[in-house]
Design a protein around this motif. Sequence first.
Motif, PDB file in Angstrom:
ATOM      1  N   LEU A  66       1.208 -39.991  10.216  1.00 34.93           N
ATOM      2  CA  LEU A  66       0.854 -40.732   8.993  1.00 34.93           C
ATOM      3  C   LEU A  66       1.013 -42.241   9.183  1.00 34.93           C
ATOM      4  CD1 LEU A  66       0.028 -40.445   5.953  1.00 34.93           C
ATOM      5  CD2 LEU A  66       2.467 -40.648   5.440  1.00 34.93           C
ATOM      6  N   ILE A  67       2.119 -42.626   9.796  1.00 35.84           N
ATOM      7  CA  ILE A  67       2.399 -44.061   9.896  1.00 35.84           C
ATOM      8  C   ILE A  67       1.584 -44.710  11.027  1.00 35.84           C
ATOM      9  CG2 ILE A  67       4.347 -44.161  11.545  1.00 35.84           C
ATOM     10  CD1 ILE A  67       5.831 -45.821   9.341  1.00 35.84           C
ATOM     11  N   GLY A  68       1.319 -43.942  12.079  1.00 36.92           N
ATOM     12  CA  GLY A  68       0.609 -44.493  13.246  1.00 36.92           C
ATOM     13  C   GLY A  68      -0.903 -44.367  13.109  1.00 36.92           C
ATOM     14  N   ARG A  69      -1.407 -43.139  13.284  1.00 36.03           N
ATOM     15  CA  ARG A  69      -2.869 -42.954  13.304  1.00 36.03           C
ATOM     16  C   ARG A  69      -3.511 -43.163  11.947  1.00 36.03           C
ATOM     17  NH1 ARG A  69      -5.021 -37.814  16.067  1.00 36.03           N
ATOM     18  NH2 ARG A  69      -3.629 -36.755  14.629  1.00 36.03           N
ATOM     19  N   LYS A  70      -2.803 -42.787  10.865  1.00 36.58           N
ATOM     20  CA  LYS A  70      -3.448 -42.799   9.547  1.00 36.58           C
ATOM     21  C   LYS A  70      -3.217 -44.107   8.773  1.00 36.58           C
ATOM     22  CE  LYS A  70      -4.603 -38.572  10.546  1.00 36.58           C
ATOM     23  NZ  LYS A  70      -3.947 -37.343  10.128  1.00 36.58           N
ATOM     24  N   THR A  71      -2.241 -44.911   9.200  1.00 36.31           N
ATOM     25  CA  THR A  71      -1.955 -46.149   8.432  1.00 36.31           C
ATOM     26  C   THR A  71      -2.082 -47.400   9.312  1.00 36.31           C
ATOM     27  OG1 THR A  71      -0.473 -44.930   6.964  1.00 36.31           O
ATOM     28  CG2 THR A  71      -0.264 -47.331   6.958  1.00 36.31           C
ATOM     29  N   ALA A  72      -1.287 -47.453  10.382  1.00 36.20           N
ATOM     30  CA  ALA A  72      -1.258 -48.688  11.183  1.00 36.20           C
ATOM     31  C   ALA A  72      -2.571 -48.918  11.930  1.00 36.20           C
ATOM     32  CB  ALA A  72      -0.089 -48.637  12.167  1.00 36.20           C
TER      33      ALA A  72
ATOM     34  N   ARG B  45     -13.507 -37.576   4.393  1.00 34.01           N
ATOM     35  CA  ARG B  45     -12.806 -37.192   5.628  1.00 34.01           C
ATOM     36  C   ARG B  45     -11.552 -38.050   5.828  1.00 34.01           C
ATOM     37  NH1 ARG B  45     -13.002 -34.264   9.714  1.00 34.01           N
ATOM     38  NH2 ARG B  45     -14.968 -33.334   9.089  1.00 34.01           N
ATOM     39  N   THR B  46     -11.705 -39.350   5.616  1.00 37.20           N
ATOM     40  CA  THR B  46     -10.557 -40.256   5.769  1.00 37.20           C
ATOM     41  C   THR B  46      -9.443 -39.878   4.800  1.00 37.20           C
ATOM     42  OG1 THR B  46     -12.069 -42.011   6.388  1.00 37.20           O
ATOM     43  CG2 THR B  46      -9.874 -42.702   5.717  1.00 37.20           C
ATOM     44  N   PHE B  47      -9.832 -39.582   3.562  1.00 39.44           N
ATOM     45  CA  PHE B  47      -8.860 -39.197   2.537  1.00 39.44           C
ATOM     46  C   PHE B  47      -8.157 -37.899   2.953  1.00 39.44           C
ATOM     47  CE2 PHE B  47      -8.295 -37.414  -1.976  1.00 39.44           C
ATOM     48  CZ  PHE B  47      -7.090 -38.052  -2.151  1.00 39.44           C
ATOM     49  N   TYR B  48      -8.954 -36.927   3.387  1.00 43.87           N
ATOM     50  CA  TYR B  48      -8.392 -35.633   3.807  1.00 43.87           C
ATOM     51  C   TYR B  48      -7.410 -35.828   4.969  1.00 43.87           C
ATOM     52  CZ  TYR B  48      -8.172 -31.302   6.439  1.00 43.87           C
ATOM     53  OH  TYR B  48      -7.718 -30.228   7.156  1.00 43.87           O
ATOM     54  N   GLU B  49      -7.819 -36.645   5.938  1.00 43.53           N
ATOM     55  CA  GLU B  49      -6.964 -36.827   7.119  1.00 43.53           C
ATOM     56  C   GLU B  49      -5.649 -37.523   6.764  1.00 43.53           C
ATOM     57  OE1 GLU B  49      -9.581 -38.588   9.988  1.00 43.53           O
ATOM     58  OE2 GLU B  49     -10.436 -36.634  10.540  1.00 43.53           O
ATOM     59  N   PHE B  50      -5.689 -38.410   5.778  1.00 46.51           N
ATOM     60  CA  PHE B  50      -4.463 -39.064   5.313  1.00 46.51           C
ATOM     61  C   PHE B  50      -3.549 -38.035   4.631  1.00 46.51           C
ATOM     62  CE2 PHE B  50      -1.853 -41.692   2.503  1.00 46.51           C
ATOM     63  CZ  PHE B  50      -1.539 -42.777   3.327  1.00 46.51           C
ATOM     64  N   LEU B  51      -4.187 -37.094   3.902  1.00 49.93           N
ATOM     65  CA  LEU B  51      -3.383 -36.126   3.141  1.00 49.93           C
ATOM     66  C   LEU B  51      -2.726 -35.061   4.024  1.00 49.93           C
ATOM     67  CD1 LEU B  51      -5.610 -35.412  -0.017  1.00 49.93           C
ATOM     68  CD2 LEU B  51      -3.565 -36.841   0.127  1.00 49.93           C
TER      69      LEU B  51
ATOM     70  N   GLY C 239      -3.980 -50.550   7.772  1.00 48.96           N
ATOM     71  CA  GLY C 239      -3.609 -50.174   6.402  1.00 48.96           C
ATOM     72  C   GLY C 239      -4.787 -50.039   5.448  1.00 48.96           C
ATOM     73  N   ARG C 240      -6.019 -50.193   5.981  1.00 52.85           N
ATOM     74  CA  ARG C 240      -7.198 -50.185   5.090  1.00 52.85           C
ATOM     75  C   ARG C 240      -7.349 -48.873   4.319  1.00 52.85           C
ATOM     76  NH1 ARG C 240      -9.386 -53.529   8.713  1.00 52.85           N
ATOM     77  NH2 ARG C 240     -10.108 -51.844  10.060  1.00 52.85           N
ATOM     78  N   SER C 241      -7.282 -47.737   5.032  1.00 50.85           N
ATOM     79  CA  SER C 241      -7.462 -46.436   4.352  1.00 50.85           C
ATOM     80  C   SER C 241      -6.358 -46.213   3.337  1.00 50.85           C
ATOM     81  CB  SER C 241      -7.435 -45.290   5.370  1.00 50.85           C
ATOM     82  OG  SER C 241      -8.382 -45.504   6.352  1.00 50.85           O
ATOM     83  N   ALA C 242      -5.126 -46.521   3.732  1.00 51.46           N
ATOM     84  CA  ALA C 242      -3.989 -46.302   2.827  1.00 51.46           C
ATOM     85  C   ALA C 242      -4.149 -47.131   1.557  1.00 51.46           C
ATOM     86  CB  ALA C 242      -2.686 -46.654   3.544  1.00 51.46           C
ATOM     87  N   LEU C 243      -4.586 -48.400   1.717  1.00 49.84           N
ATOM     88  CA  LEU C 243      -4.750 -49.264   0.534  1.00 49.84           C
ATOM     89  C   LEU C 243      -5.919 -48.804  -0.338  1.00 49.84           C
ATOM     90  CD1 LEU C 243      -3.988 -52.758   2.134  1.00 49.84           C
ATOM     91  CD2 LEU C 243      -2.554 -51.505   0.504  1.00 49.84           C
ATOM     92  N   ALA C 244      -6.965 -48.247   0.306  1.00 48.63           N
ATOM     93  CA  ALA C 244      -8.107 -47.734  -0.478  1.00 48.63           C
ATOM     94  C   ALA C 244      -7.669 -46.535  -1.323  1.00 48.63           C
ATOM     95  CB  ALA C 244      -9.246 -47.343   0.459  1.00 48.63           C
ATOM     96  N   ILE C 245      -6.821 -45.684  -0.750  1.00 48.59           N
ATOM     97  CA  ILE C 245      -6.314 -44.522  -1.499  1.00 48.59           C
ATOM     98  C   ILE C 245      -5.412 -45.014  -2.630  1.00 48.59           C
ATOM     99  CG2 ILE C 245      -4.833 -42.466  -1.322  1.00 48.59           C
ATOM    100  CD1 ILE C 245      -6.038 -42.269   1.639  1.00 48.59           C
TER     101      ILE C 245
END
Length: 232
Positions: free
Chosen positions: A86-92, A22-28, A96-102
Amino acid sequence: MAAAAFDQAHADPDPVAAAEARTFYEFLVPIVKGFSTEMSLEVTSLGVQVHGGMGFIEETGAAQYYRDARILTIYEGTTAIQANDLIGRKTARDGGRSALAILARVRATVTELKQSETLAAIATRLEQACDALEHAIVFIAGAAKSDPRAVYAGSVPYLMLSGVVLSGWQMGRAALAATHQLAAGEGDATFLRTKLGTVRFFADHILTRASGLAETVVEGSAGTLAIEEANF
Ligand SMILES: Cc1cc2nc3c(=O)[nH]c(=O)nc-3n(C[C@H](O)[C@H](O)[C@H](O)COP(=O)(O)OP(=O)(O)OC[C@H]3O[C@@H](n4cnc5c(N)ncnc54)[C@H](O)[C@@H]3O)c2cc1C
């Protein structure tokens, strides 16, 4: 890949794997909506250009694709709004945890590419692009609370940077698959060799944009914020 992650988020019996999907999908999602539609403008504009003057004239049909693409960056919610997401809800928001995991998944593909001598140049470009994206993510996570205006000033370049890197990842995976098939003597060899050529082109001509975009994210706010709001 986004559709597969969406399905996995709904259907995986393992709750941890489902949550990761879900986290991956939401980032994409903002990348699919924002980056892909911006790139459709570049591609359809090139489509007009390669036809020369005839490309601009209606009869070729090339201009129709360009015009149809022009609405995509607006009716998919607009590029800037997707970039803010992307920069607010999905990264900051999660530091940055989800972004770095991807990004770690992209780096795993870099490791695989490095094992093949013929794919080493692609591996190098993808690795450099990963470094650029990491530089941007670390900046965003570090400055989101202390200097949010500087972070959000780079939202569209960050969206494009993420799109370039994740597209390069998919191209890298395609190169690995094509190489394995060629080695096994499977599939259409001409198609597979051409695929390797397009991946090399993407690596040398598109992935190289990553470092410039990252510099804009990290260093570019002064220019963006130079004009006072009242003067717009
Ligand atoms: C042909 C067509 C079909 C559509 N179909 C649908 C549909 O099926 N479903 C649906 O829900 N909607 C649909 N829409 C609406 C579409 O979602 C909106 O047009 C879109 O969300 C942009 O809103 P807006 O046009 O009011 O532009 P505005 O919100 O006024 O935006 C104008 C510009 O300002 C930027 N902007 C606005 N706010 C910010 C901000 N906070 N930070 C940075 N930049 C900002 C935007 O990115 C944009 O570039 C459709 C629109 C069109 C034209």
